[in-house]
Scaffold this motif. Sequence first.
Motif, PDB file in Angstrom:
ATOM      1  N   LYS A   1      49.054  37.976  46.530  1.00  0.00           N
ATOM      2  CA  LYS A   1      48.883  38.357  45.138  1.00  0.00           C
ATOM      3  C   LYS A   1      48.112  37.301  44.377  1.00  0.00           C
ATOM      4  CE  LYS A   1      51.123  42.238  44.066  1.00  0.00           C
ATOM      5  NZ  LYS A   1      50.604  43.273  43.175  1.00  0.00           N
ATOM      6  N   LEU A   2      47.191  37.738  43.512  1.00  0.00           N
ATOM      7  CA  LEU A   2      46.486  36.821  42.624  1.00  0.00           C
ATOM      8  C   LEU A   2      47.030  37.078  41.219  1.00  0.00           C
ATOM      9  CD1 LEU A   2      42.841  37.164  43.971  1.00  0.00           C
ATOM     10  CD2 LEU A   2      44.503  35.384  44.482  1.00  0.00           C
ATOM     11  N   GLU A   3      48.019  36.269  40.821  1.00  0.00           N
ATOM     12  CA  GLU A   3      48.701  36.510  39.565  1.00  0.00           C
ATOM     13  C   GLU A   3      47.935  35.925  38.391  1.00  0.00           C
ATOM     14  OE1 GLU A   3      52.610  34.978  39.986  1.00  0.00           O
ATOM     15  OE2 GLU A   3      53.202  36.442  41.508  1.00  0.00           O
ATOM     16  N   ASN A   4      48.142  36.527  37.212  1.00  0.00           N
ATOM     17  CA  ASN A   4      47.546  36.048  35.964  1.00  0.00           C
ATOM     18  C   ASN A   4      46.025  35.999  36.019  1.00  0.00           C
ATOM     19  OD1 ASN A   4      50.111  35.615  34.806  1.00  0.00           O
ATOM     20  ND2 ASN A   4      50.255  33.644  35.832  1.00  0.00           N
ATOM     21  N   VAL A   5      45.422  36.875  36.784  1.00  0.00           N
ATOM     22  CA  VAL A   5      43.972  36.933  36.879  1.00  0.00           C
ATOM     23  C   VAL A   5      43.501  38.302  36.423  1.00  0.00           C
ATOM     24  CG1 VAL A   5      41.979  36.795  38.403  1.00  0.00           C
ATOM     25  CG2 VAL A   5      43.928  35.287  38.774  1.00  0.00           C
ATOM     26  N   ASP A   6      42.536  38.312  35.494  1.00  0.00           N
ATOM     27  CA  ASP A   6      41.968  39.558  35.002  1.00  0.00           C
ATOM     28  C   ASP A   6      40.638  39.825  35.691  1.00  0.00           C
ATOM     29  OD1 ASP A   6      43.932  40.186  33.023  1.00  0.00           O
ATOM     30  OD2 ASP A   6      43.143  38.531  31.829  1.00  0.00           O
ATOM     31  N   VAL A   7      40.254  41.089  35.689  1.00  0.00           N
ATOM     32  CA  VAL A   7      38.956  41.483  36.222  1.00  0.00           C
ATOM     33  C   VAL A   7      38.145  42.109  35.101  1.00  0.00           C
ATOM     34  CG1 VAL A   7      37.748  43.049  37.777  1.00  0.00           C
ATOM     35  CG2 VAL A   7      39.754  41.835  38.570  1.00  0.00           C
ATOM     36  N   TYR A   8      36.899  41.653  34.950  1.00  0.00           N
ATOM     37  CA  TYR A   8      35.968  42.228  33.996  1.00  0.00           C
ATOM     38  C   TYR A   8      34.967  43.066  34.767  1.00  0.00           C
ATOM     39  CZ  TYR A   8      37.921  38.830  30.765  1.00  0.00           C
ATOM     40  OH  TYR A   8      38.784  38.094  29.992  1.00  0.00           O
ATOM     41  N   ARG A   9      34.933  44.357  34.463  1.00  0.00           N
ATOM     42  CA  ARG A   9      34.025  45.267  35.149  1.00  0.00           C
ATOM     43  C   ARG A   9      32.904  45.678  34.206  1.00  0.00           C
ATOM     44  NH1 ARG A   9      39.059  46.748  37.240  1.00  0.00           N
ATOM     45  NH2 ARG A   9      39.157  46.702  39.527  1.00  0.00           N
ATOM     46  N   CYS A  10      31.676  45.445  34.642  1.00  0.00           N
ATOM     47  CA  CYS A  10      30.513  45.791  33.835  1.00  0.00           C
ATOM     48  C   CYS A  10      30.196  47.274  34.011  1.00  0.00           C
ATOM     49  CB  CYS A  10      29.316  44.930  34.243  1.00  0.00           C
ATOM     50  SG  CYS A  10      27.801  45.337  33.358  1.00  0.00           S
ATOM     51  N   LYS A  11      30.119  48.015  32.904  1.00  0.00           N
ATOM     52  CA  LYS A  11      29.806  49.439  32.971  1.00  0.00           C
ATOM     53  C   LYS A  11      28.345  49.683  33.301  1.00  0.00           C
ATOM     54  CE  LYS A  11      31.478  52.160  29.855  1.00  0.00           C
ATOM     55  NZ  LYS A  11      31.790  52.765  28.538  1.00  0.00           N
ATOM     56  N   ASN A  12      27.513  48.656  33.103  1.00  0.00           N
ATOM     57  CA  ASN A  12      26.078  48.826  33.337  1.00  0.00           C
ATOM     58  C   ASN A  12      25.702  48.622  34.804  1.00  0.00           C
ATOM     59  OD1 ASN A  12      23.285  49.120  32.571  1.00  0.00           O
ATOM     60  ND2 ASN A  12      23.076  46.916  32.812  1.00  0.00           N
ATOM     61  N   CYS A  13      26.160  47.507  35.423  1.00  0.00           N
ATOM     62  CA  CYS A  13      25.766  47.214  36.805  1.00  0.00           C
ATOM     63  C   CYS A  13      26.930  47.249  37.783  1.00  0.00           C
ATOM     64  CB  CYS A  13      25.071  45.857  36.886  1.00  0.00           C
ATOM     65  SG  CYS A  13      26.162  44.434  36.597  1.00  0.00           S
ATOM     66  N   GLY A  14      28.168  47.386  37.275  1.00  0.00           N
ATOM     67  CA  GLY A  14      29.320  47.501  38.158  1.00  0.00           C
ATOM     68  C   GLY A  14      29.880  46.192  38.659  1.00  0.00           C
ATOM     69  N   ALA A  15      29.394  45.063  38.155  1.00  0.00           N
ATOM     70  CA  ALA A  15      29.870  43.765  38.614  1.00  0.00           C
ATOM     71  C   ALA A  15      31.347  43.587  38.285  1.00  0.00           C
ATOM     72  CB  ALA A  15      29.049  42.649  37.973  1.00  0.00           C
ATOM     73  N   GLU A  16      32.073  42.896  39.174  1.00  0.00           N
ATOM     74  CA  GLU A  16      33.472  42.579  38.956  1.00  0.00           C
ATOM     75  C   GLU A  16      33.640  41.066  38.959  1.00  0.00           C
ATOM     76  OE1 GLU A  16      35.876  44.553  41.808  1.00  0.00           O
ATOM     77  OE2 GLU A  16      35.654  46.502  40.872  1.00  0.00           O
ATOM     78  N   ILE A  17      34.131  40.542  37.840  1.00  0.00           N
ATOM     79  CA  ILE A  17      34.281  39.096  37.677  1.00  0.00           C
ATOM     80  C   ILE A  17      35.732  38.784  37.353  1.00  0.00           C
ATOM     81  CG2 ILE A  17      33.520  37.067  36.400  1.00  0.00           C
ATOM     82  CD1 ILE A  17      31.002  38.673  35.678  1.00  0.00           C
ATOM     83  N   MET A  18      36.317  37.841  38.079  1.00  0.00           N
ATOM     84  CA  MET A  18      37.692  37.432  37.831  1.00  0.00           C
ATOM     85  C   MET A  18      37.735  36.306  36.810  1.00  0.00           C
ATOM     86  SD  MET A  18      39.423  37.465  41.628  1.00  0.00           S
ATOM     87  CE  MET A  18      38.291  36.232  42.266  1.00  0.00           C
ATOM     88  N   ALA A  19      38.782  36.297  36.002  1.00  0.00           N
ATOM     89  CA  ALA A  19      38.997  35.203  35.053  1.00  0.00           C
ATOM     90  C   ALA A  19      40.464  35.194  34.667  1.00  0.00           C
ATOM     91  CB  ALA A  19      38.120  35.371  33.815  1.00  0.00           C
ATOM     92  N   ASP A  20      40.985  34.006  34.382  1.00  0.00           N
ATOM     93  CA  ASP A  20      42.375  33.958  33.939  1.00  0.00           C
ATOM     94  C   ASP A  20      42.432  34.241  32.447  1.00  0.00           C
ATOM     95  OD1 ASP A  20      41.605  31.665  32.668  1.00  0.00           O
ATOM     96  OD2 ASP A  20      43.140  30.376  33.529  1.00  0.00           O
ATOM     97  N   GLU A  21      43.632  34.182  31.880  1.00  0.00           N
ATOM     98  CA  GLU A  21      43.821  34.596  30.490  1.00  0.00           C
ATOM     99  C   GLU A  21      43.225  33.609  29.485  1.00  0.00           C
ATOM    100  OE1 GLU A  21      48.381  32.806  30.458  1.00  0.00           O
ATOM    101  OE2 GLU A  21      47.983  34.854  29.859  1.00  0.00           O
ATOM    102  N   THR A  22      42.736  32.467  29.940  1.00  0.00           N
ATOM    103  CA  THR A  22      42.109  31.511  29.023  1.00  0.00           C
ATOM    104  C   THR A  22      40.661  31.865  28.733  1.00  0.00           C
ATOM    105  OG1 THR A  22      41.384  30.042  30.807  1.00  0.00           O
ATOM    106  CG2 THR A  22      43.584  29.660  29.902  1.00  0.00           C
ATOM    107  N   VAL A  23      40.104  32.848  29.465  1.00  0.00           N
ATOM    108  CA  VAL A  23      38.695  33.215  29.317  1.00  0.00           C
ATOM    109  C   VAL A  23      38.573  34.609  28.717  1.00  0.00           C
ATOM    110  CG1 VAL A  23      36.556  33.738  30.545  1.00  0.00           C
ATOM    111  CG2 VAL A  23      37.914  31.754  31.192  1.00  0.00           C
ATOM    112  N   THR A  24      37.674  34.751  27.758  1.00  0.00           N
ATOM    113  CA  THR A  24      37.328  36.059  27.218  1.00  0.00           C
ATOM    114  C   THR A  24      35.886  36.343  27.584  1.00  0.00           C
ATOM    115  OG1 THR A  24      38.837  35.797  25.359  1.00  0.00           O
ATOM    116  CG2 THR A  24      37.141  37.484  25.159  1.00  0.00           C
ATOM    117  N   ALA A  25      35.664  37.323  28.460  1.00  0.00           N
ATOM    118  CA  ALA A  25      34.304  37.657  28.880  1.00  0.00           C
ATOM    119  C   ALA A  25      33.623  38.440  27.770  1.00  0.00           C
ATOM    120  CB  ALA A  25      34.335  38.484  30.164  1.00  0.00           C
ATOM    121  N   THR A  26      32.472  37.965  27.347  1.00  0.00           N
ATOM    122  CA  THR A  26      31.745  38.614  26.263  1.00  0.00           C
ATOM    123  C   THR A  26      30.456  39.275  26.729  1.00  0.00           C
ATOM    124  OG1 THR A  26      30.664  36.508  25.736  1.00  0.00           O
ATOM    125  CG2 THR A  26      32.670  37.060  24.523  1.00  0.00           C
ATOM    126  N   PHE A  27      29.993  38.942  27.927  1.00  0.00           N
ATOM    127  CA  PHE A  27      28.800  39.585  28.459  1.00  0.00           C
ATOM    128  C   PHE A  27      28.787  39.425  29.973  1.00  0.00           C
ATOM    129  CE2 PHE A  27      27.564  35.214  28.110  1.00  0.00           C
ATOM    130  CZ  PHE A  27      26.672  34.988  29.142  1.00  0.00           C
TER     131      PHE A  27
END
Length: 348
Positions: free
Chosen positions: A58-84
Amino acid sequence: MDVLDNKCPSCGAKITFNPKIQKWDCEYCGSKFSLEEMQKYENASSSKANTAQSVVKKLENVDVYRCKNCGAEIMADETVTATFCVYCGSTAILKDKIDDGRAPNLIIPFKKVKDDAVSAFTNLTKGKPLMPKAFKDIKNIEKIVGVYIPFWSYDFTADGNIVFLARDVRAWSDYDYEYTEISRYNVDMSGHLEYSGVLADASSRFDDDLMDSLEPFDYRELKEYNHAYLSGFMAEKYDVSEDVALNRALERTSGTCVEVLQSRIRHQSSTVESNNMNIVKTKSNYIMLPVWMVNINYNGKVYIFAMNGQTGKIVGNIPIGVKESIIWSILLFVGFFVILTAILYFVG
């Protein structure tokens, strides 16, 4: 090694990893902690440690940001807010929680901070008059994000031989003729070679040549993976399997075998006649390597620049601006015309 939950042991606030001091730094209470100190506190997660037999957990406390344009999946913990999206620049992204996945074995933490990346990119763009003005826009330069890029790392042994066709050319002349003597040789080179840490990036979204250009990394600073190192950064999810990436690592290793043995030939030139090296994988690791990225959208195309987050080496291709080319062409023409007119005037 336990997986940490990225909370400050002193005040419970979110805590991020500081590359400058190689410690976790709480901006709320000012406390600083080493990895060993963080592990002493009970707020560490109870997830099981990485082992050679099992790296799926399990990878706990990790979020995934999925780009609707290119489909990229980027992991980040709760200290990061992905803006682009770091790949296409799109701001249309969705936030989701990751369920499970294969955890990396090893990681090299960031040593360079964002200011280092800004400075390196600024220096890269200096002295390039044909560069589009958009590449000097501070708004674009600010789009810099620290990302852990997934790589497969392999150890190999290589045994066998490579046959080269070597050639020496000697030329001389006398009063009547010019002579050229060409001597050809079959050179059979054999040996036993060992390779450690041959990299192949595990993300299909990055250009392989771009990622290769970021090397070398200092493997002496490899750490056992802990997702606490992701605090304040993003991390790309791998989408290239270990078996698929192995083929590219084998190609790189085979090419290096040729270079090593060919460098020992003492003739003027040589080409490969046959390659009989048997390359065997002895070990593999899934590792995360630090990269600062900047993407600039120019004329509908995204240009990606990458900086090694450990060494500071920056790579990327800067296009030639149409407007800048026209202006410099006019200036050069005018300058040439003025010089030519002055020469004709003085000659006349």
